[in-house]
Design an enzyme around this catalytic site. Structure first.
Site, PDB file in Angstrom:
ATOM      1  N   GLU A  37       0.872  -1.162   0.000  1.00 43.80           N
ATOM      2  CA  GLU A  37       0.000   0.000   0.000  1.00 43.80           C
ATOM      3  C   GLU A  37       0.915   1.219   0.000  1.00 43.80           C
ATOM      4  OE1 GLU A  37      -2.700   0.420   3.311  1.00 43.80           O
ATOM      5  OE2 GLU A  37      -3.565   2.233   2.417  1.00 43.80           O
ATOM      6  N   ARG A 263       5.473 -12.648   9.707  1.00 45.50           N
ATOM      7  CA  ARG A 263       6.140 -11.404   9.344  1.00 45.50           C
ATOM      8  C   ARG A 263       7.471 -11.281  10.076  1.00 45.50           C
ATOM      9  NH1 ARG A 263       2.584  -7.504   9.210  1.00 45.50           N
ATOM     10  NH2 ARG A 263       3.880  -5.758   9.760  1.00 45.50           N
ATOM     11  N   LYS A 273       4.369   0.803   9.290  1.00 49.01           N
ATOM     12  CA  LYS A 273       4.488   2.064   8.547  1.00 49.01           C
ATOM     13  C   LYS A 273       3.826   3.207   9.309  1.00 49.01           C
ATOM     14  CE  LYS A 273       3.172   0.089   4.689  1.00 49.01           C
ATOM     15  NZ  LYS A 273       2.545  -0.046   3.380  1.00 49.01           N
TER      16      LYS A 273
HETATM   17  P1  ATP Z   1       2.752  -2.129   7.816  1.00 48.88           P
HETATM   18  O1  ATP Z   1       2.022  -2.718   8.970  1.00 48.88           O
HETATM   19  O2  ATP Z   1       4.200  -1.928   8.034  1.00 48.88           O
HETATM   20  O3  ATP Z   1       2.082  -0.923   7.240  1.00 48.88           O
HETATM   21  P2  ATP Z   1       1.516  -3.615   5.806  1.00 48.88           P
HETATM   22  O4  ATP Z   1       1.335  -5.085   5.832  1.00 48.88           O
HETATM   23  O5  ATP Z   1       0.332  -2.780   6.060  1.00 48.88           O
HETATM   24  O6  ATP Z   1       2.707  -3.266   6.744  1.00 48.88           O
HETATM   25  P3  ATP Z   1       1.717  -3.442   3.016  1.00 48.88           P
HETATM   26  O7  ATP Z   1       2.147  -2.299   2.196  1.00 48.88           O
HETATM   27  O8  ATP Z   1       0.279  -3.828   2.988  1.00 48.88           O
HETATM   28  O9  ATP Z   1       2.151  -3.129   4.479  1.00 48.88           O
HETATM   29  O10 ATP Z   1       2.618  -4.706   2.751  1.00 48.88           O
HETATM   30  C1  ATP Z   1       2.938  -5.216   1.489  1.00 48.88           C
HETATM   31  C2  ATP Z   1       3.356  -6.651   1.648  1.00 48.88           C
HETATM   32  O11 ATP Z   1       4.456  -6.744   2.538  1.00 48.88           O
HETATM   33  C3  ATP Z   1       2.237  -7.466   2.244  1.00 48.88           C
HETATM   34  O12 ATP Z   1       2.131  -8.672   1.536  1.00 48.88           O
HETATM   35  C4  ATP Z   1       2.657  -7.687   3.658  1.00 48.88           C
HETATM   36  O13 ATP Z   1       2.154  -8.887   4.164  1.00 48.88           O
HETATM   37  C5  ATP Z   1       4.190  -7.683   3.548  1.00 48.88           C
HETATM   38  N1  ATP Z   1       4.782  -7.256   4.816  1.00 48.88           N
HETATM   39  C6  ATP Z   1       4.530  -6.136   5.511  1.00 48.88           C
HETATM   40  N2  ATP Z   1       5.231  -6.112   6.662  1.00 48.88           N
HETATM   41  C7  ATP Z   1       5.960  -7.252   6.699  1.00 48.88           C
HETATM   42  C8  ATP Z   1       6.883  -7.816   7.631  1.00 48.88           C
HETATM   43  N3  ATP Z   1       7.210  -7.203   8.769  1.00 48.88           N
HETATM   44  N4  ATP Z   1       7.442  -9.002   7.328  1.00 48.88           N
HETATM   45  C9  ATP Z   1       7.123  -9.631   6.173  1.00 48.88           C
HETATM   46  N5  ATP Z   1       6.277  -9.163   5.256  1.00 48.88           N
HETATM   47  C10 ATP Z   1       5.677  -7.985   5.505  1.00 48.88           C
HETATM   48 MG    MG Z   2      -1.407  -3.086   4.767  1.00 49.37          MG
END
Ligand code: ATP
Ligand code: MG
Length: 556
Positions: A37, A263, A273
């Protein structure tokens, strides 16, 4: 002919599933996607997901899409889109075809929502967001149906159109799936599919005032792109029910499957984020790319290499087990890389003068010093040597026991790549700190031991005072004082000493140091020129990592 690929491929449960799907003929090829995102910069956790998705595509001769999951225009920005593209490329991966956006599919998604309404599987709800929450129930209590749940198909079609046409205020209506208000999976209790947001979208402008929710968007986007294996993190495990429900109830040819892995969590930092954004907004760091941030752009600015980040992702592996990785593990990866690949240089971080009293004033010699102790291909450089030098304050003592293998009054030490010198006496300031050490130099010792057979015990680094360049050096420490800063107040857990700025003297060849490319400053650690603040007339170096694992000591 291409070189045989000798690299050991990682093995993990997702690759096992893929192997089986290919063996049974369920799929002929593999197609993955990385779906960030654009609401912040990517962090090292995303690197794990990138290496997994793009790594699979690469190893199986498949494809991996880069798709922006852009369904919440309020939090998203084109700056994030650009930074994410740059970070994925920097990590060494190539997405298949053009960059995709979930918003490319807004028309199709609208059509699928209408299909669900027509099948009696979706309805327009006019409960307020608070009421929806209240009606949803809890883990122990079932939800109760909204009074709007049994509207006719015609009424729902008309109201959904009204939503799309701006006929409702934000929060006054939403489209919900009609599933099961008593499901033991709360995500299945009539989840919201569309909500109203009068927000300008970075891709679609003002075309839409209704935006689809993640759960509705993601599965359909995967299907539209013919994704075979849709890999995400464990918190979406329950959402898999909804992922499958949507695809089972719409008319779409492709049938992707979702798989979840744990994760990455890293000690002494955070991976959200939203929280990283707070660090930036509240100015606890200089920006998303502050070298203390766990972002990919922060690591790059700090001197990390793509290879080291990829190696880290390989070492941590992919499982379904929640765990937290030690910072030492990330640092070991960059240290291993830089130990082999970083050219050496000399820099004095806490300078005191060293005067060679028997060396002619005005004389300058260019000494040839190798750029790497064990890699001749890295060549040599010329380093000026003269009567007045700088050495580290900690490398001189007036008296010391045998363990101190550096410079001591009356004793010898070798200057790296240069001569053996003997300390005669020193000057001190009013606080008793040594300011200048006076030495004699033995000019018959360039590359050879002293004729008297007394070998110096140690080697110290130096720079020529007249030729040295001033440089600002930024020493970084962990950003938080506790291993898990996700608990507790940000202000109380931030390390006030996470950045120390010092004035150093560096050898002249470093005037041309390429930004982001780390050097080993001999005996002091790995450092790279800052990609924002370093300039020819004002050098700024960031410490990438120390020579040894300082984290191990902290936890003792
Ligand atoms: P955040 O909580 O940091 O905002 P998010 O999952 O909302 O993370 P996205 O932009 O939706 O962020 O993530 C893109 C991809 O990266 C998704 O498939 C998510 O599962 C993966 N991802 C995000 N954080 C991690 C992590 N700490 N370890 C492994 N994969 C991750
Ligand atoms: Mg997300």
């Amino acid at each position: 002919m291409s070189q045989p690929d000798t690299e050991v491929r990682p093995s993990n449960f997702i690759r096992n599933i893929i192997d089986e799907d290919l063996a049974t003929g369920k799929h002929q090829s593999v197609h993955t996607r990385f779906p960030p995102e654009p609401n912040g910069y990517l962090h090292i956790g995303h690197a794990k997901s990138i290496c997994l998705n793009f790594g699979i595509a690469k190893d199986y001769q498949g494809k991996c899409n880069l798709r922006f999951d852009d369904t919440n225009p309020v939090k998203e920005d084109i700056e994030y889109v650009e930074s994410i593209k740059k970070d994925v490329e920097w990590l060494g991966f190539e997405w298949d075809g053009d960059v995709r956006y979930s918003s490319d599919y807004f028309d199709a998604l609208y059509g699928y929502a209408v299909e669900l309404i027509n099948k009696g599987l979706a309805y327009v709800d006019e409960l307020s967001p608070d009421e929806i929450r209240e009606y949803r129930g809890t883990l122990t209590a079932p939800g109760k149906p909204s009074p709007y749940r049994d509207r006719s198909v015609e009424e729902n079609l008309a109201l959904f159109e009204k939503m799309r046409d701006g006929g409702f205020e934000e929060g006054k209506a939403c489209l919900r799936a009609k599933i099961d208000m008593a499901s033991s999976f709360i995500v299945m209790r009539d989840p919201v599919l569309y909500r109203i947001k009068f927000a300008h979208h970075h891709q679609t402008g003002d075309k839409w005032c209704i935006y689809p929710m993640y759960d509705f968007t993601h599965c359909i986007s995967d299907a539209i792109e013919d994704i075979t294996h849709s890999i995400c993190t464990l918190e979406f495990q329950d959402n898999r029910r909804l992922y499958d429900w949507v695809l089972d109830n719409i008319t779409i040819a492709s049938r992707p499957r979702q798989y979840e892995f744990s994760r990455l969590n890293l000690e002494y930092t955070m991976m959200s984020k939203r929280k990283l954004n707070q660090l930036v907004t509240d100015k606890h760091v200089s920006g998303w790319d502050d070298p203390r941030m766990p972002t990919i752009s922060g690591l790059r600015r700090r001197g990390y290499t793509p290879a080291a980040v990829r190696e880290f992702c390989k070492r941590i592996g992919v499982t379904k087990m929640e765990n937290t990785v030690e910072m030492g593990m990330l640092e070991a990866c960059i240290r291993d890389d830089l130990n082999s690949n970083a050219p050496r240089a000399m820099a004095v971080l806490d300078p005191i003068k060293l005067v060679l009293e028997n060396y002619p004033e005005g004389e300058v010699e260019m000494l040839t010093i190798s750029n790497h102790p064990s890699d001749e291909s890295m060549g040599n450089r010329e380093v000026p040597f003269s009567r007045e030098l700088y050495i580290e304050a900690e490398d001189f003592r007036e008296e010391a026991n045998k363990k101190f293998k550096r410079l001591v009054t009356g004793k010898k030490v070798r200057l790296r790549g240069a001569y053996v010198v003997t300390a005669e006496r020193c000057d001190k300031d009013e606080n008793g700190n040594v300011t200048t050490v006076y030495c004699s130099v033995d000019r018959d010792t360039l590359g050879v031991d002293p004729a008297d057979g007394v070998k110096p015990k140690g080697v110290i680094h130096w720079v020529s005072a007249e030729h040295a360049l001033d440089a600002e050096v930024r020493l970084y420490d962990r950003l938080f004082t506790i291993a898990n800063p996700n608990v507790g107040e940000l202000e109380e857990t931030l390390n006030p000493e996470s950045l120390t700025v010092i004035a150093a003297k560096v050898e002249p060849a470093l005037a041309h140091a390429e930004v982001e490319k780390a050097y080993q400053f001999e005996r002091m650690g790995y450092f790279c020129a800052d990609n924002k603040d370093s300039a020819a007339d004002k050098l700024v170096f960031n410490r990438t990592v120390g020579l040894r694992d300082s984290w191990a000591k902290i936890s003792d």
